[in-house]
Design a protein around this motif. Sequence first.
Motif, short mmCIF file in Angstrom:
data_model
loop_
_atom_site.label_atom_id
_atom_site.label_comp_id
_atom_site.label_asym_id
_atom_site.label_seq_id
_atom_site.Cartn_x
_atom_site.Cartn_y
_atom_site.Cartn_z
N GLN A 1 -9.52 4.29 -13.59
CA GLN A 1 -9.31 2.94 -13.05
C GLN A 1 -7.83 2.71 -12.73
OE1 GLN A 1 -11.62 0.94 -12.27
NE2 GLN A 1 -13.43 1.52 -13.45
N GLU A 2 -6.98 3.23 -13.60
CA GLU A 2 -5.55 3.04 -13.40
C GLU A 2 -5.07 3.79 -12.16
OE1 GLU A 2 -2.12 3.64 -16.46
OE2 GLU A 2 -3.70 2.47 -17.42
N ALA A 3 -5.60 5.00 -12.01
CA ALA A 3 -5.23 5.80 -10.83
C ALA A 3 -5.69 5.09 -9.56
CB ALA A 3 -5.86 7.18 -10.92
N GLU A 4 -6.91 4.57 -9.59
CA GLU A 4 -7.43 3.90 -8.40
C GLU A 4 -6.60 2.66 -8.06
OE1 GLU A 4 -11.27 1.81 -8.48
OE2 GLU A 4 -11.81 2.96 -6.69
N LEU A 5 -6.22 1.92 -9.10
CA LEU A 5 -5.39 0.73 -8.85
C LEU A 5 -4.08 1.15 -8.17
CD1 LEU A 5 -4.57 -2.25 -9.17
CD2 LEU A 5 -3.85 -1.74 -11.52
N GLN A 6 -3.47 2.22 -8.68
CA GLN A 6 -2.21 2.67 -8.07
C GLN A 6 -2.41 3.12 -6.62
OE1 GLN A 6 0.30 5.41 -10.12
NE2 GLN A 6 0.86 3.91 -11.68
N VAL A 7 -3.52 3.82 -6.37
CA VAL A 7 -3.78 4.27 -4.99
C VAL A 7 -3.88 3.05 -4.08
CG1 VAL A 7 -5.43 5.42 -3.47
CG2 VAL A 7 -4.89 6.42 -5.69
N LYS A 8 -4.63 2.04 -4.54
CA LYS A 8 -4.84 0.86 -3.68
C LYS A 8 -3.54 0.10 -3.45
CE LYS A 8 -9.73 0.27 -4.07
NZ LYS A 8 -10.87 -0.21 -4.83
N LEU A 9 -2.75 -0.03 -4.53
CA LEU A 9 -1.46 -0.73 -4.38
C LEU A 9 -0.59 0.00 -3.36
CD1 LEU A 9 -0.42 -1.44 -8.11
CD2 LEU A 9 -1.24 -3.13 -6.44
N ALA A 10 -0.52 1.31 -3.52
CA ALA A 10 0.36 2.10 -2.64
C ALA A 10 -0.13 2.03 -1.20
CB ALA A 10 0.40 3.55 -3.12
N GLN A 11 -1.44 2.17 -1.02
CA GLN A 11 -1.96 2.15 0.35
C GLN A 11 -1.70 0.80 1.02
OE1 GLN A 11 -6.02 3.48 -0.30
NE2 GLN A 11 -5.49 5.58 0.28
N ARG A 12 -1.83 -0.26 0.23
CA ARG A 12 -1.61 -1.60 0.81
C ARG A 12 -0.17 -1.75 1.29
NH1 ARG A 12 -1.95 -5.74 -3.51
NH2 ARG A 12 0.26 -6.13 -3.17
N VAL A 13 0.77 -1.35 0.44
CA VAL A 13 2.19 -1.52 0.80
C VAL A 13 2.57 -0.58 1.95
CG1 VAL A 13 4.57 -1.37 -0.05
CG2 VAL A 13 2.77 -2.26 -1.54
N LEU A 14 2.12 0.66 1.87
CA LEU A 14 2.46 1.62 2.93
C LEU A 14 1.88 1.16 4.27
CD1 LEU A 14 1.87 4.75 0.73
CD2 LEU A 14 3.95 4.43 2.08
N ALA A 15 0.63 0.68 4.25
CA ALA A 15 0.00 0.25 5.51
C ALA A 15 0.76 -0.93 6.10
CB ALA A 15 -1.46 -0.11 5.27
N LYS A 16 1.21 -1.83 5.22
CA LYS A 16 1.98 -2.99 5.70
C LYS A 16 3.21 -2.54 6.49
CE LYS A 16 4.77 -6.74 3.90
NZ LYS A 16 5.32 -7.31 2.69
N HIS A 17 3.79 -1.43 6.05
CA HIS A 17 5.01 -0.93 6.72
C HIS A 17 4.69 0.18 7.72
CE1 HIS A 17 7.74 -3.27 4.18
NE2 HIS A 17 6.83 -3.09 3.24
N ASN A 18 3.40 0.32 8.02
CA ASN A 18 2.97 1.31 9.00
C ASN A 18 3.36 2.74 8.62
OD1 ASN A 18 1.28 1.12 11.10
ND2 ASN A 18 2.76 0.16 12.50
N LEU A 19 3.19 3.05 7.35
CA LEU A 19 3.48 4.41 6.88
C LEU A 19 2.24 4.94 6.17
CD1 LEU A 19 7.09 3.62 5.61
CD2 LEU A 19 6.51 5.07 7.57
N ASP A 20 2.18 6.25 5.97
CA ASP A 20 0.95 6.86 5.47
C ASP A 20 1.00 7.09 3.97
OD1 ASP A 20 -0.13 7.23 8.13
OD2 ASP A 20 1.47 8.72 8.36
N TYR A 21 -0.21 7.11 3.39
CA TYR A 21 -0.33 7.45 1.98
C TYR A 21 -0.42 8.98 1.87
CZ TYR A 21 -2.27 7.83 -2.72
OH TYR A 21 -2.48 8.17 -4.04
N THR A 22 0.73 9.63 1.83
CA THR A 22 0.79 11.09 1.66
C THR A 22 1.20 11.32 0.21
OG1 THR A 22 2.88 10.79 2.83
CG2 THR A 22 1.19 12.00 3.99
N ALA A 23 0.23 11.60 -0.63
CA ALA A 23 0.49 11.51 -2.06
C ALA A 23 -0.44 12.40 -2.87
CB ALA A 23 0.31 10.06 -2.51
N GLY A 24 -0.15 12.46 -4.15
CA GLY A 24 -1.02 13.16 -5.09
C GLY A 24 -0.61 12.77 -6.50
N PHE A 25 -1.33 13.30 -7.47
CA PHE A 25 -0.97 13.08 -8.87
C PHE A 25 -0.72 14.43 -9.52
CE2 PHE A 25 -3.82 9.50 -7.89
CZ PHE A 25 -3.15 8.42 -8.44
N ALA A 26 0.28 14.49 -10.40
CA ALA A 26 0.42 15.65 -11.28
C ALA A 26 -0.11 15.17 -12.63
CB ALA A 26 1.88 16.07 -11.38
N ILE A 27 -1.13 15.88 -13.13
CA ILE A 27 -1.77 15.43 -14.37
C ILE A 27 -1.18 16.18 -15.55
CG2 ILE A 27 -3.95 15.02 -15.55
CD1 ILE A 27 -5.39 15.20 -12.91
#
Length: 517
Positions: free
Chosen positions: A402-428
């Motif tokens: 759930q925490e990972a999903e929240l972070q993905v959504k937050l990041a995608q929202r902010v990046l999209a607002k600035h017209n940039l892409d979610y190019t990302a991953g997690f190191a576990i």
Amino acid sequence: MDTTVMLPAGVSTEQFSKAIAEFRLLLGEDNVLATAERVVPYTKLLIPTEDDASFMPSGALTPGSVEEVQKILAICNRYKLPVWPISTGRNWGYGSASPATPGQLILDLRKMNKIIEIDVDSCTALLEPGVTYQQLYDHLKENNIPLMLDVPTIGPMVGPVGNTLDRGVGYTPYGEHFMMQCGMEVVLANGEILRTGMGSVPKAKTWQAFKWGYGPYVDGIFTQSNFGVVTKMGLWLMPKPPVIKPFMVRYQNESDVVKAIDAMRPLRINQLIPNVVLFMHGHYETAICKTRAEVTSDPGPISEPDARKVFKELGIGYWNVYFALYGTAEQIAVNEKIVRSIIEPSGGEIVTEAEAGDNILFHHHKQLMCGEMTMEEMNIYRWRGAGGGACWFAPVAQVKGQEAELQVKLAQRVLAKHNLDYTAGFAIGWRDLHHIIDVLYDRNNAEEKKRAYACFDELIEVFAAEGFASYRTNIAFMDKVAKKFGSTNMHVNQQIKKALDPNGILAPGKSGIHLPD
Ligand SMILES: Cc1cc2nc3c(=O)[nH]c(=O)nc-3n(C[C@H](O)[C@H](O)[C@H](O)COP(=O)(O)OP(=O)(O)OC[C@H]3O[C@@H](n4cnc5c(N)ncnc54)[C@H](O)[C@@H]3O)c2cc1C
């Protein structure tokens, strides 16, 4: 006097010239770089800034010994000249070799590059700061030493000392680099030499064997900090296992992040999967192989059909998880059964080398999990154009879906607002997720650079509002991120700074640490 790029605050041209003359006497002409032209290699920023001049060094010094480092610091104290130590200086996406405030002299330790000792029985190394992973890799190979390295994704050009001091990560079981560090030699601002852990005990042979020493454990205060110049570092190296079996797990939907991360948690905590797992979004994987223009002509977010088309071509999913099992064939067979029994119910498609064929991304990650040298990931800087701009936003989370999903959504929202892409991953890691979001933009495009800067700034705020902060950040945002860790934390760091470096000559601004007013 030579034309300098930028003088440090409060230092006159005359004083600076005198100091440079002293450095030349000490180090020789070739090791004192104090012209605009010679400083250029230290100014290659990838990160977006409001003004690149704010990170312009005044020059660079390239000492060859600990004694020279001590003498440099003595001169710096006399002239109140700040120095920014680097080991191999390729902190790309975090500020490269540039300092956090203008006019600092780069203390470039790349000429101090001796592999001082490899203890094959104890599987330890003692290194100088300028040693690169490639150099260490070649040394092990040439000398037939059955130890392996743990490298960040661009291993050949960077080095274990600088990477560990910035608390970087790699992707084998030794991936949390600071955990595998054992003993340091540090030149303090007053010129004293501190050997941490067991290193100060006369005749001790345990410097690289026992991390904690006696009394307060201080190694941590010399990482991501400006309290000393590290001139030697001990590391633990992993014995090469008889077999390394790499796996990829493909998840076909973005929403699979929750179950996929939850499946990984017990596997990592129980060490059934022993390595730092890379959990990569398809867009980041795509950027390793293609430019954005090859994927879409739409300047807005990449559409699902466009994404799926390219994912299919590359043989990847929306999420791609890379882990490996290490040991004998028998051990791996036992663990593979358990691992499969947990991953398969989560809906992941498990791919081994036999099924992967010539899948480029499988082989790229296999190399990382085997501690091999690869530079393929540098390709991501072509994503939006030749300008190659990038900055890592790296907030930490628990290994919880759930925490990972929240972070993905937050990041995608902010990046999209600035017209940039979610190019990302997690190191576990063992208990944590490092969310590694590469904010990619074209540095040749002034408007896009501005957007990337604003986006990064907003990411910090939006994540902080949900209780998330970064494990590491770039030189343009060090003060801002430090504030998210609270005033007491800041106060303690300032008091240590004042005690160890009363003239504030070491890397002012690193991790937001300055002398108190
Ligand atoms: C495509 C790409 C992929 C990357 N992947 C990874 C990855 O997988 N993992 C990862 O961790 N990073 C990654 N990075 C970021 C970065 O390039 C690496 O962390 C790299 O190892 C840091 O540079 P360096 O080793 O040259 O260290 P340096 O730049 O030499 O050091 C880093 C910082 O540590 C401090 N420091 C260095 N030496 C000393 C010293 N002797 N005394 C005191 N302080 C010192 C300084 O503040 C310096 O800025 C990636 C970058 C790119 C472009």
